[in-house]
Scaffold this active site. Structure first.
Site, PDB file in Angstrom:
ATOM      1  N   GLY A  52     -17.874 -59.167  14.069  1.00 28.90           N
ATOM      2  CA  GLY A  52     -17.318 -60.490  13.789  1.00 28.90           C
ATOM      3  C   GLY A  52     -18.365 -61.562  14.007  1.00 28.90           C
ATOM      4  N   CYS A  79     -20.531 -53.566  16.943  1.00 32.52           N
ATOM      5  CA  CYS A  79     -21.147 -54.890  17.078  1.00 32.52           C
ATOM      6  C   CYS A  79     -20.315 -55.819  17.978  1.00 32.52           C
ATOM      7  CB  CYS A  79     -21.395 -55.480  15.685  1.00 32.52           C
ATOM      8  SG  CYS A  79     -22.552 -56.845  15.722  1.00 32.52           S
ATOM      9  N   TYR A  80     -19.593 -56.783  17.402  1.00 33.95           N
ATOM     10  CA  TYR A  80     -18.746 -57.650  18.244  1.00 33.95           C
ATOM     11  C   TYR A  80     -17.744 -56.794  19.028  1.00 33.95           C
ATOM     12  CZ  TYR A  80     -15.557 -61.427  19.568  1.00 33.95           C
ATOM     13  OH  TYR A  80     -14.769 -62.309  20.286  1.00 33.95           O
ATOM     14  N   HIS A 170     -24.185 -51.412  12.662  1.00 31.95           N
ATOM     15  CA  HIS A 170     -23.033 -51.238  11.752  1.00 31.95           C
ATOM     16  C   HIS A 170     -23.096 -49.865  11.072  1.00 31.95           C
ATOM     17  CE1 HIS A 170     -21.281 -55.296  11.860  1.00 31.95           C
ATOM     18  NE2 HIS A 170     -22.500 -55.619  12.265  1.00 31.95           N
ATOM     19  N   GLU A 172     -20.922 -48.607   9.232  1.00 31.83           N
ATOM     20  CA  GLU A 172     -20.178 -48.644   7.970  1.00 31.83           C
ATOM     21  C   GLU A 172     -21.038 -49.036   6.779  1.00 31.83           C
ATOM     22  OE1 GLU A 172     -20.067 -50.716  10.446  1.00 31.83           O
ATOM     23  OE2 GLU A 172     -19.286 -52.698   9.971  1.00 31.83           O
ATOM     24  N   GLY A 225      -3.885 -51.546 -17.418  1.00 31.26           N
ATOM     25  CA  GLY A 225      -4.996 -51.085 -16.595  1.00 31.26           C
ATOM     26  C   GLY A 225      -4.562 -49.880 -15.775  1.00 31.26           C
ATOM     27  N   VAL A 226      -5.527 -49.273 -15.090  1.00 32.14           N
ATOM     28  CA  VAL A 226      -5.226 -48.050 -14.346  1.00 32.14           C
ATOM     29  C   VAL A 226      -4.251 -48.317 -13.189  1.00 32.14           C
ATOM     30  CG1 VAL A 226      -7.280 -48.150 -12.879  1.00 32.14           C
ATOM     31  CG2 VAL A 226      -6.260 -45.969 -13.351  1.00 32.14           C
ATOM     32  N   ASP A 227      -4.352 -49.498 -12.559  1.00 35.42           N
ATOM     33  CA  ASP A 227      -3.510 -49.771 -11.387  1.00 35.42           C
ATOM     34  C   ASP A 227      -2.025 -49.834 -11.751  1.00 35.42           C
ATOM     35  OD1 ASP A 227      -6.037 -50.132 -10.385  1.00 35.42           O
ATOM     36  OD2 ASP A 227      -5.930 -52.309 -10.469  1.00 35.42           O
ATOM     37  N   LYS A 369      -9.680 -49.008  -5.530  1.00 37.27           N
ATOM     38  CA  LYS A 369      -9.588 -48.580  -6.940  1.00 37.27           C
ATOM     39  C   LYS A 369      -9.992 -47.118  -7.154  1.00 37.27           C
ATOM     40  CE  LYS A 369      -9.488 -50.472 -11.230  1.00 37.27           C
ATOM     41  NZ  LYS A 369      -8.710 -51.683 -11.284  1.00 37.27           N
TER      42      LYS A 369
END
Ligand code: XMP
Length: 513
Positions: A52, A79-80, A170, A172, A225-227, A369
């Site tokens: 953060g 991190c934070y 991080h 990620e 669309g695909v969604d 997605k």
């Protein structure tokens, strides 16, 4: 599941992505929500505290209740989050003389061992990505230093008895070379089953929809669309005939799109479909509007007005289903507290009117997605749907900065069509995540056939991405760009200049508005 507590980092969503890539379900919750109840309610098996922008040394910095340590479930601070764990458990945080930003080498402390380091530090070092000004300078009781950098001693720490870990970097982000392995080790420590697979997600979603909706009626907003198509298929599996899909031709669609969607849908599925013609209504309401947020909200309201009207005709409809995705929610509502930036009101989240007669059903609301595409494939959805580039609900309206007119839309539609057809012709369509044309409200002088022209400028944009949250601009060779530019200028009377957008996301967004 794993609960991720968000302290406002720009990359919190990536924690969720990486964990889900390990086939483990996780959810993000803002730090100022009731974390303690959420842990019990959601039966969380582990918790991750994100990074953060704040400093834990400040009086009113974001924090959580110490009760979080009473659950005896594994905890990982990033991190934070790493500094917050230390602060809450009695360690010390100080401002560092030298901040660490970007690529950093950390070294293993070979005296201490922990499962969080399993199969890492092969040569005693790891390359990680840091972004911090404060650092832990004293560990809380029970913690071991597992790795350090040249600048700060506690890059990886752990209380291996209570299974509480902290990493200053991080894991990620893509730039931490073995970041995913750190997260995988944490998942293994928490002893979580890795069964979040497309097959399991599909079954769970269908079962949930069945029990939530019962025998009530649903209309599903279909964009082609695909969604929205996957949303419709899931609902059809769950409630069969009680589903009706509604497709609105709002005059903001791409060339031939309405006809294509109706054809594909009717050919592939036996689901009730109603098509509504709304071109005049949308253009009338958008007349004179140039503000991007206003455009999005007007379009959102009109969609709902149409859906409610259709629902009334069908009688006793209780729900409106939409293919809202996790990034739409994250970017429209902002996960960090109440005041942080809303990037844009995605028409199906922030753009909806407050009072609605229908209750929303959004089965894909916690998915990205690429996960939706996997479910689509699980549901045997044809490639012609699965591989379609995303197209936003507000359509060409948000690719036409400034006031929208039928004339501008028609220029944009033609340019967009040529660009996409060019990509298909050169076998590039599936190499890019999304390609679009934008018509600028700017005219420039040109010369064609010895005569002066004063016409619109058009931007071409193509990006690579996995989920639309971050993106990089795509690269095409000179010949492709030259051929496409020529084709558009020769065939679309009203455009005399083509530009190519070389902005990644961030700092740009994919759409221009
Ligand atoms: P941005 O422009 O926010 O877009 O970087 C990220 C992805 O989301 C799509 N997008 C939308 N999709 N309703 C949608 O269904 C919307 O209001 C909307 N706005 C953007 C965009 O096309 C890109 O794929």
């Amino acid at each position: 599941m794993i609960l991720i507590v968000d302290f406002g980092s720009q990359v919190t969503q990536l924690i969720a992505r990486r964990i889900r890539e390990l086939n483990v379900y996780c959810e993000i919750i803002p730090w100022d929500e009731d974390i303690i109840s959420a842990i019990s309610l959601k039966k969380a098996k582990a918790i991750v505290l994100s990074g953060g922008p704040d400093s834990t040394r400040m009086k009113k910095s974001p924090t959580i209740s110490k009760k979080v340590f009473k659950f005896n479930i594994p905890l990982l601070g990033i991190c934070y989050g790493h500094q917050l764990i230390c602060k809450l458990l009695g360690g010390k945080i100080s401002e560092t003389e030298k901040r660490e930003f970007g690529k950093t080498i950390i070294r293993r402390n070979t005296k201490n061992h922990s499962a969080i380091l399993e199969n890492l530090f092969k040569k005693n070092i790891e390359e990680v990505w840091m972004s911090h000004g404060d650092a832990v300078t004293e560990l809380p009781k029970g913690f071991l230093e597992l790795a350090s950098s040249d600048t700060s001693p506690f890059s990886v720490i752990g209380d291996t008895v209570r299974k509480i870990y902290g990493v200053q970097f991080h894991p990620e982000v893509f730039h931490t070379i073995n970041g995913k392995k750190f997260l995988e080790n944490f998942v293994n420590i928490a002893n979580i089953k890795r069964n979040w697979t497309p097959n399991k997600i599909t079954d769970d979603l269908v079962a949930e929809l069945k029990s939530y909706i019962g025998d009530r009626k649903v209309i599903c907003a279909l964009s082609g669309g695909v969604d929205s198509t996957v949303t419709a298929l899931l609902l059809h599996k769950a409630i069969k005939k009680n589903l009706t899909c509604i497709f609105v031709d709002n005059g903001l669609l791409r060339k031939q799109e309405a006809a294509q969607i109706e054809y594909l849908f009717k050919k592939n599925f036996k689901i009730n479909l109603i098509s509504v013609k709304g071109k005049q209504l949308f253009l009338k309401n958008l007349k004179g509007v140039s503000d991007p947020e206003k455009k999005r909200k007007i379009i959102g309201k009109l969609f709902i007005r149409i859906f409610e009207k259709e629902a009334k005709k069908l009688r006793n409809v209780s729900f409106l289903a939409q293919g809202t995705l996790y990034p739409d929610v994250i970017e429209s509502t902002s996960v960090h507290g109440k005041a942080a930036a809303t990037i844009k009101s995605h028409h199906n989240v922030g753009g909806l009117p407050k009072k609605m007669k229908l209750t929303l059903v959004e089965p894909l609301k916690t998915l990205f997605k690429d996960e939706v595409r996997k479910i689509g494939s699980e549901l045997k959805l044809d490639n012609s749907f699965l591989n379609r580039h995303p197209f936003p609900g507000p359509g060409l309206a948000i690719r036409c900065p400034g006031e929208i007119t039928a004339k501008k839309l028609s220029l944009l539609r033609e340019a967009d069509y040529i660009f996409v057809e060019q990509l298909k012709k050169h076998n590039l369509y599936n190499n890019v995540w999304q390609a679009l044309a934008i018509l600028l409200p700017v005219k420039s002088v040109g010369v064609m056939g010895d005569a002066r022209t004063h016409e619109y400028s058009c931007v071409l944009r193509a990006v690579s991405s996995t989920d639309g949250m971050t993106a990089d601009f795509s690269y095409f060779n000179r010949e492709f760009l030259a051929e496409t530019s020529n084709k558009i200028i020769n065939e679309v009377k009203g455009i005399n200049r083509i530009l190519f957008d070389i902005t990644s996301k961030p700092p740009g967004t994919i759409e221009w508005e």
